[in-house]
Scaffold this active site. Structure first.
Site, PDB file in Angstrom:
ATOM      1  N   HIS A 150       0.839  -1.205   0.000  1.00  0.00           N
ATOM      2  CA  HIS A 150       0.000   0.000   0.000  1.00  0.00           C
ATOM      3  C   HIS A 150       0.873   1.255   0.000  1.00  0.00           C
ATOM      4  O   HIS A 150       0.658   2.177  -0.807  1.00  0.00           O
ATOM      5  CB  HIS A 150      -0.906  -0.024   1.240  1.00  0.00           C
ATOM      6  N   GLU A 151       1.847   1.299   0.891  1.00  0.00           N
ATOM      7  CA  GLU A 151       2.681   2.494   1.002  1.00  0.00           C
ATOM      8  C   GLU A 151       3.525   2.720  -0.242  1.00  0.00           C
ATOM      9  O   GLU A 151       3.689   3.853  -0.706  1.00  0.00           O
ATOM     10  CB  GLU A 151       3.575   2.391   2.243  1.00  0.00           C
ATOM     11  N   HIS A 154       1.837   4.530  -3.073  1.00  0.00           N
ATOM     12  CA  HIS A 154       1.860   5.995  -3.030  1.00  0.00           C
ATOM     13  C   HIS A 154       3.062   6.539  -3.800  1.00  0.00           C
ATOM     14  O   HIS A 154       2.960   7.541  -4.510  1.00  0.00           O
ATOM     15  CB  HIS A 154       1.935   6.480  -1.581  1.00  0.00           C
ATOM     16  N   GLU A 230      -5.903   7.046  -0.707  1.00  0.00           N
ATOM     17  CA  GLU A 230      -5.787   5.897   0.185  1.00  0.00           C
ATOM     18  C   GLU A 230      -6.525   4.682  -0.377  1.00  0.00           C
ATOM     19  O   GLU A 230      -6.021   3.557  -0.316  1.00  0.00           O
ATOM     20  CB  GLU A 230      -6.322   6.250   1.575  1.00  0.00           C
TER      21      GLU A 230
END
Length: 318
Positions: A150-151, A154, A230
């Site tokens: 997930h990170e 970004h 997100e």
């Protein structure tokens, strides 16, 4: 948005990003037009003030972009770790970088009783990934991989650049009103030949009224974009690992633990909200007015979107 990596492109993110940036641009143009409309920008000295605010705001934005990694690590009290110091963590990052075909970020650990993670940096070549030691203790390797995926999404989707550009307009608006206010306060309005102090006061009031609208609209639009970022990172990370259930489990664990952390500790960590995997605050109920100002979607929304990803993967497998 992620052409150089194997993270799944997200048309929804692109559309929302473009629409938000367009609307923010309209807000800024309207703000400048309002200044001109009330006669403030007709003066050479005021034009210099506007130019000064733009240059200063640009400096803030560029500094924030180029030093976001250092600022975030210092704020979180984190330090970079080597593969020898954190072999399991580096192993997960290495695997995800190979899957995503992207450069490996620097890896850091923050000592905190708050289970969380963030990634930042102006580009994939200058990125840093940070996890807290409490997150590593609480999650299984599969769950930790989901959070890290997930990170890193970004970074792949250039979210730091996007949010810096989106915030730039709000920064300029804020600086313009502050510079104008103090300029009038310390004598900038004297000698204009347009009714003296009374006209200056009217100009001040008009600028303050316009600034309130600019702040409100810009703030809501930026938070809207942040929440979708997100959701997009959840989706891209789950598709990369092929394990939406692991990311769902991690979300439930982290959110549950965050709800047990004292409010004072959460407030201390709130400046990092825009970076964190889960916000350092108790989220407002879904559909409430306060949820409009949140940097993250509700847990229920995130879990529901991950269910959709699981259904998508099931259809592919079938």
């Amino acid at each position: 948005m992620a052409a150089r990596t194997r993270y799944a492109p997200d048309r929804g993110l692109t559309v929302r990003m473009t629409a938000t940036m367009f609307l923010l641009g309209l807000v800024f143009v309207a703000f400048v037009a309002a200044i001109i409309g009330i006669g403030y920008a007709y003066h050479a000295s005021d034009a210099a003030i506007v130019l000064f605010a733009v240059v200063l705001g640009g400096g803030f934005a560029i500094g924030s972009l180029f030093y976001s990694d250092k600022i975030a690590l210092r704020t979180a009290g984190a330090r970079e770790v080597t593969p020898q110091e954190a072999p399991e963590l580096h192993g997960i990052v290495d695997r995800l970088c190979a899957l995503a075909n992207m450069p490996k970020p620097r890896v850091a650990i923050a000592h905190s009783n708050m289970p969380n993670a963030f990634a930042t940096g102006r580009s994939a070549d200058h990125a840093v990934l940070c996890v807290t030691d409490d997150l590593m203790r609480r999650l299984t390797p599969e769950e930790l991989e989901g959070v890290i995926a997930h990170e890193m999404s970004h970074v792949a989707h250039k979210d730091v650049q996007v949010m810096t550009a989106a915030s730039f307009l709000a920064i300029i608006a804020a600086l313009l009103i502050r510079v104008a206010f103090y300029g009038e306060l310390f004598g900038g309005g004297r000698g204009r030949g347009r009714g003296g102090g009374q006209n200056a006061a009217m100009i001040m009031f008009a600028l303050m009224a316009v600034s309130i609208i600019v702040y409100a609209v810009s703030f809501v639009l930026i938070r809207l974009l942040s929440r979708y970022r997100e959701l997009s990172a959840d989706r891209s990370g789950a598709l990369l690992t092929g394990q939406p259930s692991a990311l769902k489990s991690a979300l439930v664990k982290v959110s549950g633990q965050m709800s047990r952390i004292p409010t004072n500790d959460l407030r201390t960590a709130q400046p990092m909200n825009a970076f964190f995997f889960a916000p350092a605050m108790h989220l407002a109920p879904k559909g409430s007015l306060a949820s409009i100002f949140s940097t993250h979607p509700s847990l229920e929304r995130r879990l529901a979107e991950l269910d959709k990803v699981q259904q998508q993967l099931n259809r592919r497998a079938g």
